[in-house]
Design a protein around this motif. Structure first.
Motif, short mmCIF file in Angstrom:
data_model
loop_
_atom_site.label_atom_id
_atom_site.label_comp_id
_atom_site.label_asym_id
_atom_site.label_seq_id
_atom_site.Cartn_x
_atom_site.Cartn_y
_atom_site.Cartn_z
N GLN A 1 0.85 -1.19 0.00
CA GLN A 1 0.00 0.00 0.00
C GLN A 1 0.89 1.25 0.00
O GLN A 1 1.54 1.54 0.99
N PRO A 2 0.94 1.97 -1.11
CA PRO A 2 1.80 3.15 -1.19
C PRO A 2 1.43 4.21 -0.16
O PRO A 2 0.26 4.36 0.18
N ILE A 3 2.44 4.94 0.34
CA ILE A 3 2.19 5.98 1.34
C ILE A 3 2.21 7.34 0.66
O ILE A 3 2.62 7.48 -0.49
N ALA A 4 1.77 8.34 1.39
CA ALA A 4 1.73 9.70 0.86
C ALA A 4 3.13 10.15 0.44
O ALA A 4 4.11 9.89 1.13
N GLY A 5 3.22 10.80 -0.69
CA GLY A 5 4.51 11.26 -1.20
C GLY A 5 5.14 10.31 -2.17
O GLY A 5 6.14 10.63 -2.82
N GLY A 6 4.59 9.08 -2.28
CA GLY A 6 5.09 8.11 -3.25
C GLY A 6 6.50 7.62 -2.98
O GLY A 6 7.22 7.24 -3.91
N ALA B 1 9.56 5.21 -2.10
CA ALA B 1 9.85 3.78 -2.21
C ALA B 1 10.22 3.24 -0.84
O ALA B 1 10.59 4.00 0.06
N VAL B 2 10.15 1.92 -0.68
CA VAL B 2 10.43 1.30 0.62
C VAL B 2 11.85 1.64 1.08
O VAL B 2 12.08 1.96 2.25
N TRP B 3 12.83 1.58 0.16
CA TRP B 3 14.21 1.86 0.56
C TRP B 3 14.38 3.31 1.01
O TRP B 3 15.19 3.60 1.91
N GLN B 4 13.61 4.22 0.42
CA GLN B 4 13.68 5.62 0.83
C GLN B 4 13.10 5.80 2.24
O GLN B 4 13.64 6.59 3.04
N ILE B 5 12.02 5.10 2.51
CA ILE B 5 11.41 5.16 3.85
C ILE B 5 12.38 4.65 4.90
O ILE B 5 12.59 5.27 5.95
N ILE B 6 13.01 3.51 4.60
CA ILE B 6 13.96 2.91 5.55
C ILE B 6 15.15 3.83 5.78
O ILE B 6 15.59 4.04 6.92
N ALA B 7 15.67 4.41 4.69
CA ALA B 7 16.81 5.33 4.82
C ALA B 7 16.43 6.53 5.69
O ALA B 7 17.21 6.96 6.56
N GLY B 8 15.23 7.08 5.47
CA GLY B 8 14.76 8.21 6.27
C GLY B 8 14.62 7.85 7.74
O GLY B 8 15.00 8.64 8.62
N LEU B 9 14.11 6.66 8.02
CA LEU B 9 13.94 6.22 9.40
C LEU B 9 15.29 6.06 10.11
O LEU B 9 15.43 6.41 11.29
N PHE B 10 16.29 5.56 9.39
CA PHE B 10 17.60 5.40 10.01
C PHE B 10 18.24 6.75 10.32
O PHE B 10 18.97 6.88 11.30
N VAL B 11 17.95 7.75 9.52
CA VAL B 11 18.44 9.10 9.81
C VAL B 11 17.82 9.58 11.13
O VAL B 11 18.52 10.15 11.99
N TYR B 12 16.52 9.35 11.29
CA TYR B 12 15.85 9.75 12.54
C TYR B 12 16.41 8.97 13.73
O TYR B 12 16.58 9.53 14.83
#
Length: 351
Positions: free
Chosen positions: A313-318, A320-331
């Motif tokens: 299920q795609p999330i807002a902003g479109g 990709a999964v790898w981008q979400i994971i990378a962003g979470l690791f930054v946080y």
């Protein structure tokens, strides 16, 4: 350092609450199983699963028409002789390939996943079955009993108290008197929280699988959802388990930060869980904001939809999964950096 980790691990599991929380997780999975069983029965009779496939619509002459034309004829009470037909997996693949050629680019990935889904069944000579009211055993297992959020909450609670309890119990001075730096002490505590997250994940996986066997049948090695394409229940469960472990780490780092700041265990738990639950409220509002300000797709609360993203299920902003994971690791790095900075500077004289 290993001795310090071992000591922290023993301290954690000497507490009855650590084991009780695992029992709570198992009970929650069991209760969800019982709920699925109750939902699947209408007037005490289990609903019979129906064949799944692409639905085509035919007029009175047997010619294929669009769904809109079919519904219009029904609303105008002109649908006498009209019918709908569920195609076999092989015919569904053919119909979907034709639909993909004329579909907008934004819909092609979704259609391809459906093609992959039905292609596996066609190759195996099987027909996927579905129920409108409840989950099958493989579907329940693939969703980890739908209680992965409970597992994250338990890890957040442990992370909230593991440092705050040292201050509220007055043992922080004894801990700092040992021949270890503050960074080593805090790192060992976070490592133990991650170990607890691993144990919680394993308990969740095993209990979801065992209780899923109580539900209606299905093949755990065949595709479980059109949203996941050719992925079977075992693969889907492991993928969701991995993404949920990343979210556990995020929640733990947030809770760890508050645990390092406040002295009260209750306050640390309350603030951490408040942040966790507020995310579900903000998530509903974020798509509106992201549509106007694209940079807001990188806000933490949007990235916390990782489980939805890996479930197809795609999330807002479109993203990709790898981008979400990378962003979470930054946080995670930011939260842990703040935790270590605050803990190293913190005055324990009043503890």
């Amino acid at each position: 350092m290993m001795h310090l980790i071992q000591n922290e691990f023993q301290k954690l599991f000497l507490k009855k609450s650590s084991w009780i929380m695992q029992l709570i997780l198992i009970v929650m999975v069991f209760l969800m199983t019982m709920l699925m069983l109750m939902i699947s029965r209408v007037d005490g009779i289990a609903e019979k699963p129906q064949p799944q496939g692409v639905t085509t619509y035919l007029n009175a002459e047997g010619q294929q028409i669009s769904k809109d034309d079919y519904l219009t004829a029904q609303s105008e009470k002109k649908a006498e002789g009209y019918s709908e037909k569920v195609l076999s997996p092989k015919d569904s693949v053919t119909a979907l390939k034709a639909a993909k050629e004329n579909a907008p680019k934004t819909e092609q990935d979704s259609i391809q996943k459906q093609i992959d889904y039905y292609q596996v069944y066609a190759d195996k000579g099987k027909t996927p079955m579905t129920s409108s009211s409840s989950m099958s055993g493989p579907e329940f297992f693939a969703s980890l009993g739908t209680v992965q959020m409970i597992a994250s909450i338990l890890v957040a609670v442990v992370a909230s108290v593991i440092v705050a309890s040292e201050f509220s119990g007055g043992t922080i001075k004894l801990l700092l008197a040992r021949p270890y730096s503050r960074s080593q002490i805090l790192a060992s505590k976070f490592f133990v929280v991650l170990l607890y997250a691993v144990i919680t994940s394993i308990v969740l996986l095993i209990s979801a699988f065992l209780f899923s066997l109580l539900l209606s049948g299905g093949n755990y090695l065949l595709p479980v959802s059109q949203d996941l394409g050719a992925m079977n229940a075992v693969q889907a469960a492991l993928l969701l388990l991995g993404s949920n472990f990343i979210l556990m780490t995020v929640y733990a780092s947030i809770a760890f930060l508050f645990s390092s700041v406040v002295r009260s265990q209750a306050l640390a738990v309350g603030v951490s869980l408040g942040v966790l639950f507020s995310g579900s409220v903000l998530t509903a509002l974020l798509p509106i904001a992201i549509a106007k300000y694209d940079w807001m797709k990188w806000i933490l609360f949007n990235l916390l939809n990782l489980n939805s993203a890996v479930s197809g299920q795609p999330i807002a902003g479109g993203l990709a999964v790898w981008q979400i994971i990378a962003g979470l690791f930054v946080y995670i790095i930011i939260f842990l950096g703040l935790s270590f900075f605050i803990f190293k500077k913190r005055d324990v004289a009043l503890s």
